[in-house]
Design a protein around this motif. Sequence first.
Motif, PDB file in Angstrom:
ATOM      1  N   UNK A  37       0.795  -1.221   0.000  1.00  0.00           N
ATOM      2  CA  UNK A  37       0.000   0.000   0.000  1.00  0.00           C
ATOM      3  C   UNK A  37       0.822   1.264   0.000  1.00  0.00           C
ATOM      4  N   UNK A  38       0.267   2.317   0.589  1.00  0.00           N
ATOM      5  CA  UNK A  38       0.863   3.661   0.528  1.00  0.00           C
ATOM      6  C   UNK A  38       1.456   4.062   1.868  1.00  0.00           C
ATOM      7  N   UNK A  39       2.640   4.638   1.806  1.00  0.00           N
ATOM      8  CA  UNK A  39       3.271   5.262   2.973  1.00  0.00           C
ATOM      9  C   UNK A  39       3.413   6.747   2.677  1.00  0.00           C
ATOM     10  N   UNK A  40       3.173   7.592   3.714  1.00  0.00           N
ATOM     11  CA  UNK A  40       3.538   8.997   3.547  1.00  0.00           C
ATOM     12  C   UNK A  40       4.216   9.523   4.805  1.00  0.00           C
ATOM     13  N   UNK A  41       3.650  10.476   5.535  1.00  0.00           N
ATOM     14  CA  UNK A  41       4.402  11.202   6.560  1.00  0.00           C
ATOM     15  C   UNK A  41       5.030  10.283   7.612  1.00  0.00           C
ATOM     16  N   UNK A  42       6.299  10.540   7.990  1.00  0.00           N
ATOM     17  CA  UNK A  42       6.846   9.925   9.202  1.00  0.00           C
ATOM     18  C   UNK A  42       6.202  10.560  10.430  1.00  0.00           C
ATOM     19  N   UNK A  43       5.925   9.755  11.431  1.00  0.00           N
ATOM     20  CA  UNK A  43       5.247  10.217  12.651  1.00  0.00           C
ATOM     21  C   UNK A  43       5.974   9.709  13.884  1.00  0.00           C
ATOM     22  N   UNK A  47      13.535   8.107  20.349  1.00  0.00           N
ATOM     23  CA  UNK A  47      14.349   7.016  20.883  1.00  0.00           C
ATOM     24  C   UNK A  47      13.836   6.751  22.295  1.00  0.00           C
ATOM     25  N   UNK A  48      13.241   5.582  22.484  1.00  0.00           N
ATOM     26  CA  UNK A  48      12.558   5.234  23.715  1.00  0.00           C
ATOM     27  C   UNK A  48      13.202   3.972  24.288  1.00  0.00           C
ATOM     28  N   UNK A  49      13.760   4.094  25.512  1.00  0.00           N
ATOM     29  CA  UNK A  49      14.468   2.972  26.139  1.00  0.00           C
ATOM     30  C   UNK A  49      15.560   2.418  25.235  1.00  0.00           C
ATOM     31  N   UNK A  50      16.274   3.320  24.570  1.00  0.00           N
ATOM     32  CA  UNK A  50      17.395   2.925  23.725  1.00  0.00           C
ATOM     33  C   UNK A  50      17.020   2.448  22.343  1.00  0.00           C
ATOM     34  N   UNK A  51      15.736   2.385  22.017  1.00  0.00           N
ATOM     35  CA  UNK A  51      15.268   1.882  20.726  1.00  0.00           C
ATOM     36  C   UNK A  51      14.687   3.037  19.914  1.00  0.00           C
ATOM     37  N   UNK A  52      15.079   3.110  18.648  1.00  0.00           N
ATOM     38  CA  UNK A  52      14.517   4.112  17.747  1.00  0.00           C
ATOM     39  C   UNK A  52      13.153   3.632  17.253  1.00  0.00           C
ATOM     40  N   UNK A  53      12.181   4.546  17.276  1.00  0.00           N
ATOM     41  CA  UNK A  53      10.846   4.256  16.775  1.00  0.00           C
ATOM     42  C   UNK A  53      10.532   5.201  15.618  1.00  0.00           C
ATOM     43  N   UNK A  54      10.127   4.632  14.497  1.00  0.00           N
ATOM     44  CA  UNK A  54       9.639   5.400  13.353  1.00  0.00           C
ATOM     45  C   UNK A  54       8.228   4.909  13.046  1.00  0.00           C
ATOM     46  N   UNK A  55       7.241   5.740  13.332  1.00  0.00           N
ATOM     47  CA  UNK A  55       5.868   5.474  12.923  1.00  0.00           C
ATOM     48  C   UNK A  55       5.645   6.195  11.594  1.00  0.00           C
ATOM     49  N   UNK A  56       4.609   5.787  10.859  1.00  0.00           N
ATOM     50  CA  UNK A  56       4.391   6.406   9.556  1.00  0.00           C
ATOM     51  C   UNK A  56       2.924   6.279   9.157  1.00  0.00           C
ATOM     52  N   UNK A  57       2.468   7.248   8.366  1.00  0.00           N
ATOM     53  CA  UNK A  57       1.135   7.194   7.788  1.00  0.00           C
ATOM     54  C   UNK A  57       1.080   6.042   6.781  1.00  0.00           C
ATOM     55  N   UNK A  58       0.020   5.212   6.905  1.00  0.00           N
ATOM     56  CA  UNK A  58      -0.031   3.995   6.101  1.00  0.00           C
ATOM     57  C   UNK A  58      -1.464   3.686   5.699  1.00  0.00           C
ATOM     58  N   UNK A  59      -1.669   3.495   4.393  1.00  0.00           N
ATOM     59  CA  UNK A  59      -2.918   2.943   3.885  1.00  0.00           C
ATOM     60  C   UNK A  59      -2.617   1.548   3.355  1.00  0.00           C
ATOM     61  N   UNK A  64      -3.415   4.690  -2.804  1.00  0.00           N
ATOM     62  CA  UNK A  64      -3.888   6.074  -2.807  1.00  0.00           C
ATOM     63  C   UNK A  64      -4.148   6.471  -1.362  1.00  0.00           C
ATOM     64  N   UNK A  65      -4.441   7.740  -1.145  1.00  0.00           N
ATOM     65  CA  UNK A  65      -4.636   8.240   0.207  1.00  0.00           C
ATOM     66  C   UNK A  65      -6.035   7.890   0.691  1.00  0.00           C
ATOM     67  N   UNK A  66      -6.138   7.491   1.954  1.00  0.00           N
ATOM     68  CA  UNK A  66      -7.418   7.101   2.530  1.00  0.00           C
ATOM     69  C   UNK A  66      -7.355   7.172   4.039  1.00  0.00           C
ATOM     70  N   UNK A  67      -8.072   6.268   4.711  1.00  0.00           N
ATOM     71  CA  UNK A  67      -8.101   6.243   6.175  1.00  0.00           C
ATOM     72  C   UNK A  67      -6.787   5.660   6.690  1.00  0.00           C
ATOM     73  N   UNK A  68      -5.914   6.498   7.181  1.00  0.00           N
ATOM     74  CA  UNK A  68      -4.550   6.102   7.503  1.00  0.00           C
ATOM     75  C   UNK A  68      -4.441   5.393   8.857  1.00  0.00           C
ATOM     76  N   UNK A  69      -3.608   4.347   8.859  1.00  0.00           N
ATOM     77  CA  UNK A  69      -3.097   3.710  10.068  1.00  0.00           C
ATOM     78  C   UNK A  69      -1.803   4.432  10.463  1.00  0.00           C
TER      79      UNK A  69
END
Length: 491
Positions: A37-43, A47-59, A64-69
């Motif tokens: 599917x589609x990825x857009x903005x990083x969210x 760095x939490x408890x030594x671990x890097x977290x990268x969340x992202x907009x995902x359909x 195409x763009x829709x109701x994002x996870x």
Amino acid sequence: MTQQDLLQRAFKEILENETLVSNDPYRLQYHLMAPVGLINDPNGLIQFNGVYHVFYQWNPFETSHGAKFWGHYTSKDLVHWVLQPPALVPCEWYEKNGCYSGSAVEDEGKLYLFYTGNLKNEDGERVSHQCIAVSKDGIHFDKKGPFISVPKGYTPHFRDPKVWKSNDIWYMVIGAQTERKEGQAVLFSSKNMIDWQFKGPMAGSNMNGLGDLGYMWECPDLFNLGNRDVLLVSPQGIEAQGYHYQNLFQSGYFIGEWNPETNVYQHGDFTELDRGFDFYAPQTFEDENGRRILFAWMGITDEQESYQPTIANGWIHALTLPRELQLIGDKLYQKPAAELRRLRKSRDVDEQVSLYDSEESWFELSASVSEKINVEFHQIDADEVEIAIRDNLKLRYQQKEQLFTLERKSFMDRAPESRSCELTSLEKLQIFLDSSSVEIFLNEGQEVFTSRFFADPYHQKVKFTANGKVNATIQKWDLLSFSLVTELKKD
């Protein structure tokens, strides 16, 4: 539809498209992408408890763009990544049309996600709420629901909360559109992350001596760097001016001084962060080493989006490489994160060429699918230096005009199109080349060009030419595909 129903549908999409996606020759080798599917903005970069977290907009259901996870990756070193279960799923009434962009903070051992719940009411009108979710382990999140509605004087285009703490006060900056259709960055403050006070706009179109700068400001990010206050923002609705603002939407920054007591932000001019075709919605965080690190969406919503060939294989777009920001004078420099050296297949240079008063046609590098090329120019006595990559990209420096240009073939009709910036001198050039992307860093990150491109995967030559004498050292490293582990089936 319940959260469990949506998760099952998403996992089904991943499994059914796994072979199609993974066999795409344009699938990137060392960039973060959605599994389908589609990825857009990083969210929620943190760095939490030594671990890097990268969340992202995902359909997960369409390209195409829709109701994002909120999709979710974790890493201990910015090189080896784990695909985690989605952190946020649009299943509640206040977010059923998408869990839109936001940020993450840590407090008393817990990870907090702030995001915009997007809702279309029965009349098709947009309603937006700022929402919060909390986690003890950084993987499983408990939604606490909406806590801020749109203030008077603003449209429902009110989103993308970025939260931080300073002197025991929590602050939140949000991208907004006024009822006069002017873009703004507005501020809230809180002592407990529950009760928030609206402080008003801190910057925007026709404020602080700034003229018209668009009808909506997305993805604001305010942070201190080098004892200055930097505001990143992605304005929509800026007209092109010469070589500036050539994309449909822009991303850039202001440098200035912000007074948290009065919410007055005295700043300079708006400066673009990236000069390429595909860069939007940047977000930063400070890691445990005190570095300010940036990710951005390596894509943009424009008329070419629907022509990308990866759509036929069930996916579209990616994120940029992680970049460390440094402030030099009033200029933000972007440098590839040092950890990316671990992507090199060997410590030694795979290929190196030294040029001494070389004239006319230079030579070709035996390029690979993914590689890094460093060029250090000791002297340029040529009007023009050009690097042609995979019969699709051209990098050109015109010394007399003091102009650097990236040219590619349009996704729609394969016609040449270009982006340029003024550059007094070209001293160093770093090129990160992937299966269908390029990130170019000029003069240690003084200017950056980020773009997707789609070339013949079997035509992998990189050709250097000049119309005069050039002294330069060129180094090339072949790069590994990043290590990716999935935790989806374990949840």
